[in-house]
Design a protein around this motif. Structure first.
Motif, short mmCIF file in Angstrom:
data_model
loop_
_atom_site.label_atom_id
_atom_site.label_comp_id
_atom_site.label_asym_id
_atom_site.label_seq_id
_atom_site.Cartn_x
_atom_site.Cartn_y
_atom_site.Cartn_z
N GLN A 1 -45.48 20.79 11.76
CA GLN A 1 -46.74 19.93 12.74
C GLN A 1 -45.77 19.11 13.58
O GLN A 1 -44.94 18.13 13.52
CB GLN A 1 -47.16 19.04 11.63
N CYS A 2 -45.99 19.28 14.98
CA CYS A 2 -45.44 18.97 16.15
C CYS A 2 -46.03 17.81 16.63
O CYS A 2 -47.45 17.79 16.79
CB CYS A 2 -45.07 20.07 17.20
N VAL A 3 -45.15 16.69 17.20
CA VAL A 3 -45.78 15.73 18.01
C VAL A 3 -45.19 15.65 19.35
O VAL A 3 -44.11 15.78 19.40
CB VAL A 3 -46.12 14.28 17.26
N GLN A 4 -45.83 15.10 20.48
CA GLN A 4 -45.08 14.98 21.88
C GLN A 4 -44.58 13.57 21.65
O GLN A 4 -44.94 12.38 21.11
CB GLN A 4 -46.29 14.93 22.63
N GLU A 5 -43.33 13.50 22.09
CA GLU A 5 -42.93 12.10 22.22
C GLU A 5 -43.38 11.31 23.14
O GLU A 5 -43.89 11.99 24.15
CB GLU A 5 -41.50 12.24 22.53
N TYR B 1 -44.37 8.90 18.40
CA TYR B 1 -43.03 9.05 18.12
C TYR B 1 -42.19 8.89 19.45
O TYR B 1 -42.84 9.19 20.47
CB TYR B 1 -42.76 10.51 17.67
N GLN C 1 -44.32 17.32 30.38
CA GLN C 1 -44.78 17.37 29.02
C GLN C 1 -44.43 19.10 28.59
O GLN C 1 -44.14 19.84 29.18
CB GLN C 1 -46.20 17.36 29.00
N GLN C 2 -44.55 18.94 27.10
CA GLN C 2 -44.04 20.27 26.46
C GLN C 2 -45.07 21.26 26.66
O GLN C 2 -46.21 20.79 26.64
CB GLN C 2 -43.89 19.82 24.90
N LYS D 1 -40.10 15.49 27.72
CA LYS D 1 -40.66 14.84 26.32
C LYS D 1 -40.66 15.92 25.40
O LYS D 1 -41.78 16.68 25.28
CB LYS D 1 -41.98 14.09 26.74
N PRO D 2 -39.63 16.39 24.60
CA PRO D 2 -39.81 17.15 23.91
C PRO D 2 -40.76 17.20 22.37
O PRO D 2 -40.65 15.81 22.09
CB PRO D 2 -38.31 17.95 23.61
N ALA D 3 -41.16 18.17 21.87
CA ALA D 3 -41.95 17.97 20.83
C ALA D 3 -41.10 17.86 19.67
O ALA D 3 -39.94 18.39 19.56
CB ALA D 3 -42.84 19.22 20.51
N ARG D 4 -41.44 17.17 18.71
CA ARG D 4 -40.62 16.73 17.34
C ARG D 4 -41.61 16.78 16.22
O ARG D 4 -42.78 16.89 16.43
CB ARG D 4 -39.90 15.47 17.71
N ARG D 5 -40.79 16.86 15.14
CA ARG D 5 -41.64 17.02 13.68
C ARG D 5 -42.39 15.79 13.37
O ARG D 5 -41.79 14.81 13.76
CB ARG D 5 -40.75 17.64 12.90
N ARG D 6 -43.68 16.00 13.04
CA ARG D 6 -43.93 14.48 12.48
C ARG D 6 -43.52 14.50 11.22
O ARG D 6 -43.31 15.42 10.33
CB ARG D 6 -45.61 14.84 12.44
#
Lengths: 286, 126
Positions: free
Chosen positions: A28-32, A67, B40-41, B113-118
């Motif tokens: 589950q990914c979020v954009q920083e 995040y 953006q990613q 702005k790379p994506a990261r895990r929640r």
């Protein structure tokens, strides 16, 4: 002192840890640096196991998270994290202790509480009749404190699997105890939606149980006394989501938390479980 | 926060080095840019892509991005191509008439702005 040593150790590990790795498509990914705000409107309720405690009506639920590169805010939890590897993430986190919620008065009464036949039937079929000392209502005891906890959170990710371990310490010097949890969840997709089944085991220290559910000599003299013991509480949770559009999603969840003798032996506690359920539609504002 | 979407999307491109050019079996080329940085990613890169290839022998060649043909040359010892393109990370290839790959260069799109895990489950406070 030992907690400071632990924190120093954590920071040492974090310094050696890799920079944040990219999120795989399966996670589950979020954009920083982007605020996420979802609001869900529906019907639901969290039960209250305490004598005189109010059920928490669930009608409008927020799901808020943000995040940045290292810091994050996620539904009341503030933290900073480091990726130890592709699959492991360590975080230093802080949040308000949730235990006081059972003592809270929600929206000034019971106007929003659901007491359907289904619910009553469900409760009566599973509840155990507590045999113990004279029950005490939460209105008869002194106010329970608000506490702030800091903790270490370890996350493990794999395809469709997710594990989270958290150890919390009271940082507000309020109940002077700890609590911890281990949670394992599995998610899968079907034609009728996305499912997530999670099981967890929660542990709460004697000092925490004693502070919130104990009855000590500061209470009225006629009330029965109770000294808290460490409590183990298993939990089961099922989540379902069915995206309708990019922003609108149908969602439902059910959570069952079992309370052991360390809780139910308290004269404040009338039930050995906490159930939470909700069904509604969510809209992503941001 | 929503207003951020109203701002123009800024794209940053990193030009490839002009020398040395990539060579293989007597064919060399210079592709620029090879890395594009988006805000953006998952955002596509919209930028001017240019290349120059040279060969010791005359060749019938075609230029491809992924499997999409962009340009062909007949019996040429060099070719130039320049066009504004919208692309995601993909492979740029120069192929002979029998579809043999003579040169390949990976075009990369990276995000600021790379994506990261929640780190918590959705609706976790309830």
């Amino acid at each position: 002192m030992r907690y400071w040593l632990l924190l120093i150790c954590v920071f040492s590990i974090a310094t050696l840890a890799d920079e944040a790795s990219a999120c795989p498509e399966s996670g589950q990914c979020v954009q920083e640096q982007q605020l996420y705000l979802n609001l869900a409107l529906g019907v639901g309720q969290r039960s209250n196991p305490l004598n005189g405690g109010e059920k928490l009506p669930l009608i409008l639920l927020p799901d808020v998270y943000y995040y940045s590169n290292q810091w994050f805010f996620d539904n009341g939890k503030l933290g900073t994290s480091w990726d130890l590897s592709q699959d492991w993430t360590l975080s230093l986190v802080g949040q308000l202790n949730a235990e006081k919620g059972y003592f809270q008065k929600w929206f000034g009464g019971s106007a929003f509480q659901f007491n359907s036949g289904f619910n009553q039937g469900f409760n009566s079929s599973i509840s155990t009749v507590r045999v113990g000392p004279q029950p005490i209502s939460i209105h008869e005891i002194s106010k329970r404190p608000t506490a702030f906890d800091v903790g270490l959170q370890l996350n493990w990710f794999a395809t469709n699997w997710y594990m989270q371990t958290i150890v919390w310490q009271d940082a507000s010097n309020t109940y002077k105890g700890q609590h911890a949890s281990v949670r394992l969840s599995r998610s899968w997709e079907t034609d009728i939606g996305n499912w997530q089944l999670a099981t967890a085991l929660l542990w709460k220290s004697a000092k925490l149980i004693d502070t919130y559910y104990g009855i000590d000599n500061n209470e009225a003299f006629y009330l029965p006394r109770y000294n808290g013991r460490p409590s183990w509480q298993p939990e089961l949770r099922l989540d379902w989501q069915k995206p309708l559009t990019e922003r609108v999603t149908l969602l439902a969840f059910f959570r069952y938390l079992h309370l052991d003798d360390a809780m139910t032996d308290s004269p404040l506690v009338r039930s050995d479980k906490v159930t939470t359920w909700f069904f509604g539609v969510s809209y992503r504002l941001y | 926060m929503r207003c951020l979407w109203l701002f123009p999307v800024f794209l940053f491109t990193v030009a490839a080095q002009t020398t040395p050019v990539d060579c293989d079996a007597g064919v060399c080329w210079d592709v620029s840019p090879q890395i594009c940085i988006t805000e953006q990613q998952d955002q596509q890169c919209n930028t001017q892509l240019q290349l120059h290839w040279v060969s010791k022998l005359p060749l019938d060649t075609c230029l491809y991005i992924a499997e999409q043909q962009l340009q062909c040359w007949q019996n040429s010892t060099e070719g130039r191509w320049q066009q504004a393109l919208s692309w995601q990370s993909s492979m740029l290839t120069l192929r002979s008439a029998d579809n043999t790959v003579l040169l390949r260069t990976e075009l990369q799109v990276m995000s600021r702005k790379p994506a990261r895990r929640r780190l918590s489950s959705p609706w976790s406070i309830f």
